[in-house]
Scaffold this active site. Structure first.
Site, PDB file in Angstrom:
ATOM      1  N   CYS A 263       1.342  -1.472   0.057  1.00 47.09           N
ATOM      2  CA  CYS A 263       0.219   0.014   0.251  1.00 47.09           C
ATOM      3  C   CYS A 263       0.713   1.383   0.097  1.00 47.09           C
ATOM      4  O   CYS A 263       0.927   1.826  -1.014  1.00 47.09           O
ATOM      5  CB  CYS A 263      -0.977  -0.270   1.357  1.00 47.09           C
ATOM      6  SG  CYS A 263      -2.716  -1.126   1.210  1.00 47.09           S
ATOM      7  N   LYS A 324       6.355  -6.078   7.732  1.00 50.56           N
ATOM      8  CA  LYS A 324       5.937  -6.223   8.412  1.00 50.56           C
ATOM      9  C   LYS A 324       5.710  -7.993   9.140  1.00 50.56           C
ATOM     10  O   LYS A 324       4.974  -8.267   8.710  1.00 50.56           O
ATOM     11  CB  LYS A 324       4.093  -5.577   8.993  1.00 50.56           C
ATOM     12  CG  LYS A 324       3.399  -6.093   7.690  1.00 50.56           C
ATOM     13  CD  LYS A 324       2.474  -5.438   7.793  1.00 50.56           C
ATOM     14  CE  LYS A 324       1.935  -4.900   9.660  1.00 50.56           C
ATOM     15  NZ  LYS A 324       0.514  -4.289   9.017  1.00 50.56           N
TER      16      LYS A 324
END
EC number: 1.1.1.22
Length: 474
Positions: A263, A324
């Site tokens: 994103c 992440k």
């Protein structure tokens, strides 16, 4: 309600499954026969905690199905979501809308009766207008409302984010479409979460603006981390100190090796291109993109500095590869830049990630992947923690100390306390952890500052200052 979801990627599969979970009848469509066959067997194309079980239970209950037949799914649907990929174009960084427009043409030809066509994919401002034009051209008699409904899902927490949204943004001026979208989301928004109704272009811009702001916040604290290292301060305490101000908030103030994922990198570039197309300069976003790219490259230099300036001929153990924790997404992960730079510096790289190895193999060459973190660090000259998976935050440091060739630990997520790691004989490097200097009486003394009585302090007027009247002490 009868819902069709076009695209079974991250956004489509999570959204479709969660809509089924709250009681709707959902059909997820994808051209990839392998994906659909896998989903029929319960094999998901993405990793997202809790999603596999939710897919299984809703499929068994008959609320969730998967098909390659778009016409059949759309012809019976009241609401059709476009949730296909919008990758950044290599040439200019703008969002590639070819998949969106291809899906739109097929949807237009398959629609029967009044249908709400919803853009769930992240798209530039004005895309909804283009979708409506395509539908009118392909099916002039269609009764349709085109709506923007951007997603705000964090990878690794997407199910919870969908089921307990901060807000639901619906971009449409059609009262009929607004009513249908309100009914679709009613099980989620009836008690707490608000629906924000806006114009379609406004809704499209909300998504990009949110991601650009969060990317800027991450980049800001990373720059402050650099300053902390220079002046002898602790960025963790700085972040906590400013995050307690409710105007700022503590989220997205964790320093690290730069943002990545599907994103932020893509959306910041797309926002810049949209602004440029309209003659607008977004200097802060431009700087955010540039600083983040530079930071990813700088992390390899940080590892080299920890090894005396060079990693040539050394073995580096990289723990964590995904951008992440709790996702297998390797897109734009900082680990890619780090490993590339280390290899160009002459290092041999070994790597471990709890779930991201399969995806990482598509991006990385000449890396030895190990399924166990202790196997990964054995014989290493330096350990680099890149992703703060829970399993990597709880390593047995005593055991690791006996496995490595050189006891050097570079923590690029500040997952460990330096004193704890050093207690086991490691040389430790973190992010934004400058060495504190103290006066003989224990007061902290800022590094490199002399004649504190002459330090300027701002009197509240921009550009004006006056000498500080007394020495600075803690």
């Amino acid at each position: 309600m009868r819902v069709a979801i076009i695209g079974t990627g991250y956004v489509g599969l999570v959204s479709g499954t969660c809509f089924a979970e709250i009681g709707h009848s959902v059909t997820c469509v994808d051209k990839d026969e392998g994906k659909i066959a896998g989903l029929h067997k319960g094999k998901l194309p993405i990793y997202e905690p809790g999603l596999d079980e939710m897919v299984r239970t809703n499929a068994e209950a008959g609320r969730l199905s998967f098909t390659t037949d778009l016409t059949a799914a759309v012809s019976t649907a009241e609401v059709v979501f476009i949730a296909v990929g919008t990758p950044a174009r290599a040439a200019d960084g703008q969002a590639d809308l070819s998949y969106v427009f291809a899906a739109t043409r097929e949807i237009a030809r398959a629609m029967q009766g009044y249908t709400v066509v919803v853009t769930k994919s992240t798209v530039p401002v004005g895309t909804g207008d283009a979708i409506e034009r395509i539908i009118r051209r392909e099916n002039p008699t269609a009764t349709v409302s085109v709506v923007s409904n951007p997603e705000f899902l964090r990878e690794g927490a997407a199910v919870d984010d969908f089921m307990k949204p901060d807000r639901v943004v619906v971009g449409s001026n059609s009262q009929q479409a607004r009513a249908m979208m309100a009914e679709l989301y009613r099980p989620l928004t009836g008690n707490a979460s608000p629906i924000l109704f806006a114009g379609r272009r406004t809704a499209e811009l909300i998504k990009y603006t949110a991601n650009a702001f969060l990317a800027t916040k991450i980049t800001f604290i990373n720059e402050i981390a650099n300053l902390c290292e220079a002046v002898g301060a602790d960025v963790r305490e700085v972040a906590n100190g400013i995050g307690l101000d409710n105007r700022i908030g503590g989220k997205f103030l964790q320093p690290g090796p730069g943002y990545g994922g599907s994103c932020f990198p893509k959306d910041t570039l797309a926002l810049l291109r949209t602004a440029q197309d309209h003659g607008i300069t977004l200097r802060l976003v431009e700087d955010t993109v540039a600083v983040n790219d530079a930071r990813k490259r700088a992390m390899a230099r940080k590892v080299m500095e920890a090894m005396g300036g060079s990693v040539e001929g050394l073995t580096v153990a990289v723990l964590g590869l995904t951008f992440k924790p709790d996702t297998d997404d390797m897109r734009e992960s900082p680990s890619l830049s780090l490993i590339d730079a280390l290899q160009r510096g002459g290092a041999t790289v070994r790597a471990h990630d709890p779930v991201g190895t399969e995806q990482a193999r598509r991006y990385l060459d000449d890396v030895e992947f190990l399924g166990d973190p202790y196997d990964c660090v054995e014989g290493a000259d330096v350990i680099v923690l890149m992703t703060e998976w829970d399993s990597l935050r709880r390593l047995d440091l005593r055991r690791i100390r006996g496995l490595v060739r050189q006891p050097v630990f570079v923590d690029l997520r500040n997952a460990y306390r330096s004193d704890v790691v050093e207690r086991f004989g490691f040389r430790f490097t973190g992010i934004g952890l400058g060495a504190e200097q103290t006066t003989p009486n224990g007061h902290e003394l800022p590094a490199r500052l002399e004649e504190p009585s002459m330090l300027p302090v701002f009197n509240g007027l921009a550009g004006q200052s006056e000498p500080h009247p007394s020495p600075i002490v803690a």
